[in-house]
Design an enzyme around this catalytic site. Structure first.
Site, PDB file in Angstrom:
ATOM      1  N   HIS A 175      -6.036   4.059  -4.520  1.00 42.60           N
ATOM      2  CA  HIS A 175      -5.960   4.595  -3.155  1.00 42.60           C
ATOM      3  C   HIS A 175      -4.943   3.904  -2.252  1.00 42.60           C
ATOM      4  O   HIS A 175      -4.054   4.538  -1.684  1.00 42.60           O
ATOM      5  CB  HIS A 175      -7.326   4.464  -2.475  1.00 42.60           C
ATOM      6  CG  HIS A 175      -8.473   4.965  -3.270  1.00 42.60           C
ATOM      7  ND1 HIS A 175      -9.193   4.192  -4.144  1.00 42.60           N
ATOM      8  CD2 HIS A 175      -9.046   6.187  -3.297  1.00 42.60           C
ATOM      9  CE1 HIS A 175     -10.163   4.898  -4.687  1.00 42.60           C
ATOM     10  NE2 HIS A 175     -10.098   6.125  -4.192  1.00 42.60           N
TER      11      HIS A 175
HETATM   12  C1  BDR Z   1     -11.355   2.900  -0.535  1.00 34.79           C
HETATM   13  O1  BDR Z   1     -12.544   2.106  -0.621  1.00 34.79           O
HETATM   14  C2  BDR Z   1     -12.304   0.941  -1.354  1.00 34.79           C
HETATM   15  O2  BDR Z   1     -13.148   0.917  -2.441  1.00 34.79           O
HETATM   16  C3  BDR Z   1     -10.886   0.988  -1.831  1.00 34.79           C
HETATM   17  O3  BDR Z   1     -10.258  -0.276  -1.766  1.00 34.79           O
HETATM   18  C4  BDR Z   1     -10.210   2.006  -0.945  1.00 34.79           C
HETATM   19  O4  BDR Z   1      -9.632   1.418   0.177  1.00 34.79           O
HETATM   20  C5  BDR Z   1     -11.537   4.123  -1.394  1.00 34.79           C
HETATM   21  O5  BDR Z   1     -12.618   4.871  -0.956  1.00 34.79           O
END
Ligand code: BDR
Ligand code: CA
Length: 317
Positions: free
Chosen positions: A246
């Site tokens: 992400h």
């Molecule tokens: C987001 O939540 C965290 O687990 C990850 O680092 C990312 O920023 C994804 O939903």
């Protein structure tokens, strides 16, 4: 001239990849990292962030620690690392212990100061729960106007990853997210799960990253492979041997806007619903007269994203 940014992280395997890209990309100048409770407790986020920056030869980038809890829900059950995400994030990243230490100033104070010293010149990229950003808004009424642009990883339209309604970063501190999205930025961009899942990284691409034989290439390969195993076990992406990374997509989109395709829309955050806390309500059908407040990424270019990782992880600091 490289674009200046501050990166707010809850490191985190994907935050680690984002940090490496922000620290190594020649078109970016990463002024500092700030850490926030999220994937793991904030002390681990700070330690992991220091490890990542030292591993790639950028111990010069200062790290400021921020909020240990959400702004309103001090008993909210985060971090969730101990629960279903233990296979995606790690308390301690598999990198050598850091020699450097965090800065003394708390992250929200640092944020207000650095943006006040350089009004309109620095981008803020926030890829964890938005607690530090909301705290900075509360500390300094001029803060929002001082930020050149805000980019967040968070939210979802048709997808979710923590409840049926919500994405983790927004769900983990929904009041903070509501404040941040309603704050009136010069420019705000939200990169939700929907776009990110169009830019999955595969095992084969991890092999190409490892073949770079650079610290960033090797770390990215190892961390993304770990994510792929976790996603395939717990929340399959629908594409074999892939996982979303992400936070790194936000950094890629900052240097190359063609990495994402956006629409300017209104976004608000649900903070009260019995089943929907943390939902980003995106008015993509324009059902209300609420003004557009956010450029929402609806699509992402997978190849363009990976090419940016590959080109920049070959480098040594
Ligand atoms: C987001 O939540 C965290 O687990 C990850 O680092 C990312 O920023 C994804 O939903
Ligand atoms: Ca994150």
């Amino acid at each position: 001239m490289p674009r200046k940014l501050v990166l707010d992280v809850d490191t985190g395997t994907d935050d680690a990849v984002a940090l490496m890209l922000a620290a190594l990309h020649p078109d970016l100048e990463l002024l500092a990292a700030t850490t926030v409770n999220g994937n793991v407790e904030v002390a681990h986020c700070t330690d992991n962030t220091l490890r990542v920056l030292e591993w790639i030869g950028r111990p010069d980038i200062p790290v400021y620690e921020g909020l240990a809890r959400p702004i309103a829900r001090c008993d909210f059950p985060t971090p969730r690392a101990a629960k279903r995400d233990a296979k995606v994030h790690m308390e301690v990243l598999p990198l050598p212990e850091a020699k450097g230490r965090k800065q003394r100033l708390p992250a929200p104070v640092f944020l207000t100061e650095v943006f006040a010293q350089n009004p309109g010149e620095i981008a803020l990229v926030a890829v964890g729960p938005l607690s530090n950003v909301a705290a900075a808004i509360a500390l300094d009424p001029a803060f929002v106007g001082n930020v050149a642009e805000l980019m967040i990883m968070g939210g979802a339209i048709d997808k979710s990853n923590v409840t049926p309604s919500a994405e983790f970063n927004i769900w983990a501190d929904p009041e903070a997210a509501a404040v941040v999205l309603g704050a009136g930025w010069r420019k705000a961009t939200m990169v939700p799960l929907d776009a990110i899942h169009e830019a999955l990284i595969s095992l084969d691409q991890c092999r190409r990253l490892r073949a770079l034989s650079s610290p960033a290439g090797e770390a990215a390969a190892q961390l993304i492979e770990y994510r792929i195993a976790g996603y395939q076990a717990n929340q399959p992406t629908g594409v074999p041997d892939t996982a979303p990374v992400h936070d790194a997509l936000c950094i890629a989109a900052l240097v190359d806007e063609k990495v994402i395709a956006t629409r300017h829309l209104n976004v608000v955050v649900e903070t009260k619903g019995e089943y929907t806390i943390g939902r980003t309500v995106v008015d993509h059908e324009r059902r209300t007269s609420r003004p557009a407040n956010c450029h929402v990424a609806l699509h992402a270019d997978r190849d363009r994203f990976f090419d940016i990782l590959l080109a920049n992880f070959a480098k040594r600091a």
